[in-house]
Motif scaffolding. Structure first.
Motif, short mmCIF file in Angstrom:
data_model
loop_
_atom_site.label_atom_id
_atom_site.label_comp_id
_atom_site.label_asym_id
_atom_site.label_seq_id
_atom_site.Cartn_x
_atom_site.Cartn_y
_atom_site.Cartn_z
N SER A 85 14.11 4.69 3.61
CA SER A 85 15.23 3.43 3.90
C SER A 85 14.10 3.76 5.57
O SER A 85 14.00 2.75 5.95
N HIS A 86 13.18 4.47 5.51
CA HIS A 86 11.96 4.88 6.61
C HIS A 86 11.51 3.69 6.21
O HIS A 86 11.15 3.15 7.32
N PHE A 87 10.58 3.56 5.24
CA PHE A 87 9.40 2.59 4.44
C PHE A 87 10.12 0.93 5.22
O PHE A 87 9.52 0.55 5.96
N TYR A 88 11.08 0.74 4.53
CA TYR A 88 12.10 -0.33 4.55
C TYR A 88 12.14 -0.98 6.33
O TYR A 88 11.64 -1.88 7.07
N THR A 89 13.12 0.27 6.50
CA THR A 89 13.57 0.13 8.52
C THR A 89 11.78 -0.51 8.86
O THR A 89 11.96 -0.88 9.75
N THR A 90 10.85 0.56 9.06
CA THR A 90 9.51 0.56 9.93
C THR A 90 9.66 -0.93 9.49
O THR A 90 9.02 -1.57 11.17
N ALA A 91 9.12 -1.28 8.30
CA ALA A 91 8.20 -2.48 8.05
C ALA A 91 9.15 -3.32 8.82
O ALA A 91 8.31 -4.53 8.92
N ARG B 38 0.90 -1.38 0.48
CA ARG B 38 -0.13 -0.07 0.20
C ARG B 38 0.95 1.00 -0.43
O ARG B 38 0.82 2.14 -0.81
N PHE B 39 1.53 1.17 0.75
CA PHE B 39 2.77 2.44 0.59
C PHE B 39 3.41 2.47 -0.11
O PHE B 39 4.82 3.77 0.03
N TYR B 40 4.52 1.30 -0.24
CA TYR B 40 5.62 2.07 -1.10
C TYR B 40 5.85 2.39 -1.88
O TYR B 40 6.72 3.39 -2.00
N SER B 41 4.99 2.84 -2.91
CA SER B 41 4.74 4.30 -4.36
C SER B 41 4.56 5.22 -3.77
O SER B 41 5.10 6.23 -4.37
N GLU B 42 3.86 5.68 -1.97
CA GLU B 42 4.39 7.25 -1.85
C GLU B 42 5.52 6.99 -1.01
O GLU B 42 6.04 8.81 -1.54
N PHE B 43 6.33 6.44 -1.07
CA PHE B 43 8.02 6.87 -0.50
C PHE B 43 8.63 6.93 -1.92
O PHE B 43 9.11 7.32 -1.89
N LYS B 44 8.62 5.77 -2.91
CA LYS B 44 8.91 5.71 -3.88
C LYS B 44 8.64 7.12 -4.24
O LYS B 44 9.65 7.41 -5.49
N GLU C 272 9.52 11.24 5.15
CA GLU C 272 10.57 10.38 5.17
C GLU C 272 11.47 9.68 3.96
O GLU C 272 10.06 9.44 2.88
N PRO C 273 13.03 10.06 4.21
CA PRO C 273 13.48 8.91 3.24
C PRO C 273 12.65 7.02 2.80
O PRO C 273 12.46 7.15 4.24
#
Length: 199
Positions: free
Chosen positions: A74-80, A59-65, A71-72
């Motif tokens: 890396s914040h998405f990957y690390t948090t998940a 759901r949220f990958y595209s928003e960060f991409k 947030e960078p």
């Protein structure tokens, strides 16, 4: 990409067809029953451990991409990943306590397998999150290839433990654990080197 997922699905099903007659001939009726119970338990543990994080990744990958968030990525990957790790530890910790406190009179082989299941469930959870990263990134080819390598690696290692080391149904699950460790570490190291995970 659809063809990769289709190919992956076919090869995975083929692995089940290959392994079924092997295990029915190699394991005793009791061991095969233990294996069936354990496999179902692993599925339950992984379901609770994921806690819906895999859906959040898609759901949220595209928003960060697309940098729609401050947030960078890396914040998405690390948090998940860390969320999955902590929830997995909690779920598996509760599971181990339940087994130790309420299943004290179980036969030793079954109890050993039930405790190994905690490790398998935890590793499966981490591995599933790493694979979901690949899926969110639309990397169908590595997703499929790594999935196949992991599946057949589990089969080969389990056969090694059961047939050559004579570990029975316990060895079957040690094969899964070892292959899941190799797969999970490979993916985590790759993401760490790509600066997608900050520890």
């Amino acid at each position: 990409q659809t063809s990769y997922y289709l190919f992956n699905g076919i090869i995975m099903v083929l692995a089940s067809f290959i392994s079924f007659p092997i295990w029915t001939r190699t394991l005793s009726l009791t061991e095969y029953g233990i294996m069936s119970i354990a496999t179902t338990t692993v599925t339950i543990i992984v379901t609770f451990s994921k806690f819906g994080i895999q859906h959040a990744i898609l759901r949220f990958y595209s928003e960060f991409k697309e940098k729609k968030r401050q947030e960078p990525i890396s914040h998405f990957y690390t948090t998940a990943l860390m969320g999955s790790i902590y929830i997995g530890l909690l779920v598996c910790g509760i599971y181990i306590l339940v087994v130790l406190l309420f299943f004290t009179k179980l036969e030793s082989t079954l109890k050993s397998v039930l405790l190994l299941i905690a490790a398998i469930g935890y590793l499966d959870n981490v591995k599933a999150i790493c694979f979901m990263f690949l899926r969110a990134e639309q990397k169908a080819r590595p997703y499929s290839i790594l999935g196949i390598i992991n599946k057949y690696g589990q089969l080969i290692l389990s056969l090694f433990f059961v047939l050559f080391l004579k570990k029975g149904v316990v060895g079957y699950f040690w094969g899964f654990i070892l292959m899941d460790v190799i797969t999970s570490l490979s993916l985590l190291v790759t993401y760490y080197r790509q600066d997608k995970i900050n520890l």
